[in-house]
Design an enzyme around this catalytic site. Structure first.
Site, mmCIF file in Angstrom:
data_model
loop_
_atom_site.group_PDB
_atom_site.id
_atom_site.type_symbol
_atom_site.label_atom_id
_atom_site.label_comp_id
_atom_site.label_asym_id
_atom_site.label_seq_id
_atom_site.Cartn_x
_atom_site.Cartn_y
_atom_site.Cartn_z
ATOM 1 N N ASP A 22 -3.772 -2.141 13.166
ATOM 2 C CA ASP A 22 -3.283 -1.228 12.135
ATOM 3 C C ASP A 22 -3.499 0.213 12.590
ATOM 4 O O ASP A 22 -4.612 0.599 12.963
ATOM 5 C CB ASP A 22 -4.050 -1.493 10.832
ATOM 6 C CG ASP A 22 -3.441 -0.820 9.619
ATOM 7 O OD1 ASP A 22 -3.081 0.365 9.710
ATOM 8 O OD2 ASP A 22 -3.346 -1.484 8.570
ATOM 9 N N SER A 57 -1.353 -1.737 1.121
ATOM 10 C CA SER A 57 -2.023 -0.475 1.412
ATOM 11 C C SER A 57 -2.788 0.041 0.189
ATOM 12 O O SER A 57 -3.590 -0.682 -0.390
ATOM 13 C CB SER A 57 -0.984 0.535 1.907
ATOM 14 O OG SER A 57 -1.591 1.662 2.473
ATOM 15 N N HIS A 86 0.734 -1.176 10.356
ATOM 16 C CA HIS A 86 0.336 -1.151 8.950
ATOM 17 C C HIS A 86 1.375 -1.819 8.051
ATOM 18 O O HIS A 86 1.027 -2.540 7.116
ATOM 19 C CB HIS A 86 0.125 0.307 8.521
ATOM 20 C CG HIS A 86 -0.519 0.481 7.192
ATOM 21 N ND1 HIS A 86 -1.768 -0.025 6.876
ATOM 22 C CD2 HIS A 86 -0.093 1.128 6.058
ATOM 23 C CE1 HIS A 86 -2.084 0.293 5.640
ATOM 24 N NE2 HIS A 86 -1.085 0.986 5.113
#
Length: 467
Positions: free
Chosen positions: A344, A259, A387
């Site tokens: 995601d 991320s 995610h």
């Protein structure tokens, strides 16, 4: 900064008031009703923010506090008993949705299904507090070894200046007792927004890379859990790259990031050119190199509500993102392997060459962009992954190992995709580890809500980035 995580909340117990003990069925019905009522309460809280009064910072802080209090009311109603069941729950709870508040409603569903990170504190009220910032989760580690040559204040003249002291930069690096200082290739793990390195990787790449011959993991527990200025977060990454190499016989390192950790790493590679010479691989899980159009789901009603700095900077085409991508920053500086999911729920767009994760290769250093649903089209490893799911996805793991054991990025062409794509999770990871990995999102949600100070505008660009 650490003081913001001392906020402890009073857990709300679910008490059945009756003259006789409730049956298990009655308890389950009551708990499901609580879940429904909390989702309704969250919608009401966010609805009140739309009235316009939320432009006042004090009112906004109260609203965020109310969201945390609402989340405290949720208790697990069931626990997945198999990996496929867990994946199914994740998929239904984290499906991409553009509606305000959907992220926090998804969080409620994950809590209700026992995805709380019990390896820290098994309750929302204790997810984020200073008591957890110890041991492998500590951000004040004592690293006395000096690098073979100075890496601070600059390793080479073209490096950007640090705004932090060397002591501050060094202490966030957690070096486990078994680290070999160059006998095995070092691997630096960089977390995502709202997490420490241990919170992100304790149930996936820390165990997956511990004890292997091709990697030797250390990780970064950055103060504020990466919610502060991303430019400052990147300083920790830049320093760690040169420091770990410098105490490991000047061996090259690899960087594995999730991320926001990927933005931090790319910024470090851009503005601290000395780091490029000592990074063999950059392995990038769920990156948002272009920011995300869904930043508002972490801070509903942006820009009316203030938000944590790092989330504002991760808005699609923010000033930070635009500057990162200028002058070749949208291309790799070192061999780079991206691993991302078209489903995601945090980063969007995340499909095809227009994906925020997609990185170019203008310097011909070697790049491999891997969308799970394309490489493993129609197969289990190419299913619906959220995610955090890239951290336990079997294809992502195979590509990471391939990158770490070959020159250049991970290449699907070297993999036995007939086998890899049939795996739902990386070999060696358990059901509990899948639950805990997804639990990182719950830590992130609470961290974002209680972080102070929040702001309405993104931090100014550093002088070195504007000259």
């Amino acid at each position: 900064m650490k003081g913001i995580f001392r906020m402890l909340f009073t857990s709300v117990s679910l008490v059945h008031i009756s003259s006789s003990a409730p049956s298990p069925a009655e308890i389950q019905v009551e708990k499901r009703q609580v879940v429904t009522s909390v989702v309704t309460e969250i919608s009401s809280i966010l609805g009140s923010a739309a009235t316009g009064v939320a432009s006042d910072s004090a009112v906004a802080s109260s609203l965020f506090h109310d969201l945390v209090t609402a989340l405290e009311q949720v208790a697990p109603t069931a626990t997945p008993t198999s990996v496929p069941q867990a994946i199914s729950i994740i998929n239904s709870a984290t499906s991409p949705s553009p509606s305000q508040g959907s992220f926090f409603e998804n969080v409620v569903q994950l809590i209700a299904n026992d995805f709380l990170p019990s390896n820290f504190v098994n309750s929302i009220s204790g997810i984020v507090n200073d008591l957890n910032l110890i041991g492998p989760n500590s951000e004040t580690n004592v690293n006395l070894r000096a690098p073979s040559s100075a890496v601070y204040p600059k390793k080479q003249s073209t490096d950007a200046p640090y705004s932090l002291t060397e002591a501050q930069l060094r202490q966030v690096i957690y070096i486990p007792p078994g680290f070999t200082y160059g006998q095995k290739p070092p691997a630096i793990l960089v977390p995502g927004t709202g997490n420490t390195g241990y919170e992100t990787f304790s149930e996936n790449y820390i165990p997956l890379l511990t004890g292997v011959s091709y990697a030797d993991p250390v990780w970064l527990n950055i103060p504020g859990q990466l919610l502060g200025d991303v430019q400052v977060n990147a300083e920790y990454v830049a320093y760690a790259i040169n420091y770990i190499s410098g105490i490991s016989g000047n061996k090259n390192v690899s960087v594995l990031a999730w991320s926001q950790g990927n933005l931090d790493t790319q910024w470090a590679l851009k503005y601290w050119p000395s780091t490029r010479n000592v990074v063999s691989d950059f392995i990038s899980f769920s990156p948002d190199f272009h920011g995300t159009e869904l930043a508002y789901i972490l801070c509903p009603y942006l820009p009316e509500l203030p938000c944590v700095p790092a989330v504002i900077q991760q808005e699609y085409n923010s000033k930070f993102v635009a500057r990162l991508r200028e002058n070749g920053g949208d291309s790799a500086y070192v061999p780079t392997t991206t691993i991302y999911s078209a489903t995601d729920e945090i980063v969007e767009p995340q499909q095809g060459t227009g994906a925020s994760a997609y990185i170019n290769d203008a310097r011909n250093v070697g790049v491999s962009n891997n969308e799970l649903q394309v490489v493993c089209n129609g197969q289990p490893a190419g299913g619906v992954y959220d995610h955090a799911g890239t951290l336990f996805n079997a294809l992502g793991y195979a590509l990471a190992v391939d990158a770490l054991t070959h020159s250049g990025p991970g290449e699907p062409s070297r993999l036995n995709l007939g086998t890899v794509c049939q795996e739902v999770v990386a070999p060696g990871l358990s059901l509990a580890q899948v639950l805990q990995t997804t639990g990182a999102l719950l830590i992130s949600a609470v961290s974002v809500l209680i972080y102070e100070p929040k702001m309405f505008n993104e931090p100014a660009l550093m002088a070195y980035a504007t000259s």
